[in-house]
Scaffold this motif. Sequence first.
Motif, mmCIF file in Angstrom:
data_model
loop_
_atom_site.group_PDB
_atom_site.id
_atom_site.type_symbol
_atom_site.label_atom_id
_atom_site.label_comp_id
_atom_site.label_asym_id
_atom_site.label_seq_id
_atom_site.Cartn_x
_atom_site.Cartn_y
_atom_site.Cartn_z
ATOM 1 N N GLN A 16 1.526 6.586 -7.106
ATOM 2 C CA GLN A 16 0.535 7.601 -7.473
ATOM 3 C C GLN A 16 1.144 9.002 -7.435
ATOM 4 O O GLN A 16 0.719 9.876 -8.186
ATOM 5 C CB GLN A 16 -0.680 7.514 -6.555
ATOM 6 C CG GLN A 16 -1.504 6.267 -6.778
ATOM 7 C CD GLN A 16 -2.584 6.084 -5.741
ATOM 8 O OE1 GLN A 16 -2.813 6.935 -4.885
ATOM 9 N NE2 GLN A 16 -3.264 4.945 -5.803
ATOM 10 N N ALA A 17 2.143 9.181 -6.590
ATOM 11 C CA ALA A 17 2.818 10.478 -6.481
ATOM 12 C C ALA A 17 3.997 10.588 -7.456
ATOM 13 O O ALA A 17 4.719 11.580 -7.436
ATOM 14 C CB ALA A 17 3.303 10.684 -5.049
ATOM 15 N N GLU A 74 2.197 1.792 -3.439
ATOM 16 C CA GLU A 74 1.156 2.275 -4.337
ATOM 17 C C GLU A 74 0.937 3.781 -4.169
ATOM 18 O O GLU A 74 0.778 4.507 -5.151
ATOM 19 C CB GLU A 74 -0.153 1.515 -4.109
ATOM 20 C CG GLU A 74 -1.241 1.886 -5.084
ATOM 21 C CD GLU A 74 -0.825 1.768 -6.545
ATOM 22 O OE1 GLU A 74 -1.234 2.627 -7.345
ATOM 23 O OE2 GLU A 74 -0.070 0.842 -6.905
ATOM 24 N N ILE A 75 0.956 4.244 -2.946
ATOM 25 C CA ILE A 75 0.822 5.684 -2.698
ATOM 26 C C ILE A 75 1.985 6.432 -3.335
ATOM 27 O O ILE A 75 1.801 7.476 -3.961
ATOM 28 C CB ILE A 75 0.736 5.967 -1.182
ATOM 29 C CG1 ILE A 75 -0.592 5.447 -0.637
ATOM 30 C CG2 ILE A 75 0.918 7.450 -0.887
ATOM 31 C CD1 ILE A 75 -0.657 5.381 0.874
ATOM 32 N N ARG A 76 3.174 5.891 -3.200
ATOM 33 C CA ARG A 76 4.356 6.525 -3.801
ATOM 34 C C ARG A 76 4.280 6.494 -5.324
ATOM 35 O O ARG A 76 4.701 7.439 -5.989
ATOM 36 C CB ARG A 76 5.623 5.854 -3.297
ATOM 37 C CG ARG A 76 5.840 6.164 -1.807
ATOM 38 C CD ARG A 76 7.091 5.596 -1.271
ATOM 39 N NE ARG A 76 8.234 6.370 -1.755
ATOM 40 C CZ ARG A 76 9.445 6.289 -1.253
ATOM 41 N NH1 ARG A 76 9.677 5.469 -0.243
ATOM 42 N NH2 ARG A 76 10.433 7.001 -1.728
ATOM 43 N N ARG A 123 0.845 -1.211 0.000
ATOM 44 C CA ARG A 123 0.000 0.000 0.000
ATOM 45 C C ARG A 123 0.870 1.247 0.000
ATOM 46 O O ARG A 123 0.576 2.214 -0.698
ATOM 47 C CB ARG A 123 -0.930 -0.001 1.206
ATOM 48 C CG ARG A 123 -2.092 -0.930 1.038
ATOM 49 C CD ARG A 123 -3.198 -0.670 2.019
ATOM 50 N NE ARG A 123 -2.721 -0.271 3.336
ATOM 51 C CZ ARG A 123 -3.157 -0.733 4.478
ATOM 52 N NH1 ARG A 123 -4.104 -1.636 4.504
ATOM 53 N NH2 ARG A 123 -2.669 -0.315 5.619
ATOM 54 N N TYR A 124 1.928 1.222 0.784
ATOM 55 C CA TYR A 124 2.876 2.336 0.835
ATOM 56 C C TYR A 124 3.470 2.596 -0.545
ATOM 57 O O TYR A 124 3.520 3.729 -1.022
ATOM 58 C CB TYR A 124 3.961 2.008 1.862
ATOM 59 C CG TYR A 124 5.158 2.912 1.853
ATOM 60 C CD1 TYR A 124 5.066 4.209 2.351
ATOM 61 C CD2 TYR A 124 6.380 2.478 1.364
ATOM 62 C CE1 TYR A 124 6.173 5.054 2.349
ATOM 63 C CE2 TYR A 124 7.489 3.305 1.358
ATOM 64 C CZ TYR A 124 7.373 4.595 1.860
ATOM 65 O OH TYR A 124 8.466 5.420 1.849
#
Length: 75
Positions: free
Chosen positions: A13-14, A9-11, A6-7
């Motif tokens: 997206q950024a 995936e957030i990165r 999840r971590y």
Amino acid sequence: GRDFQRYLEIRRQANDPLIPLAEYSWLTITGRTAEAAAKIAEIEAIQVPDARSEALANVALVLLASGDSARARSL
């Protein structure tokens, strides 16, 4: 595990260019050194020069700490 994915995936997206370093660090910390070593090529291919330099410096420190000074110098 799942939280790390999840971590990442957030990165993603950024559009974080340091994702390969995060993966390398996680693999190293969790004892998967062969998999971590395979990530070095991805780190060397980072297209953002400052990010690549930061990532390679971090990898070099890990390699030095593990006694692999020859590989660290090659970066």
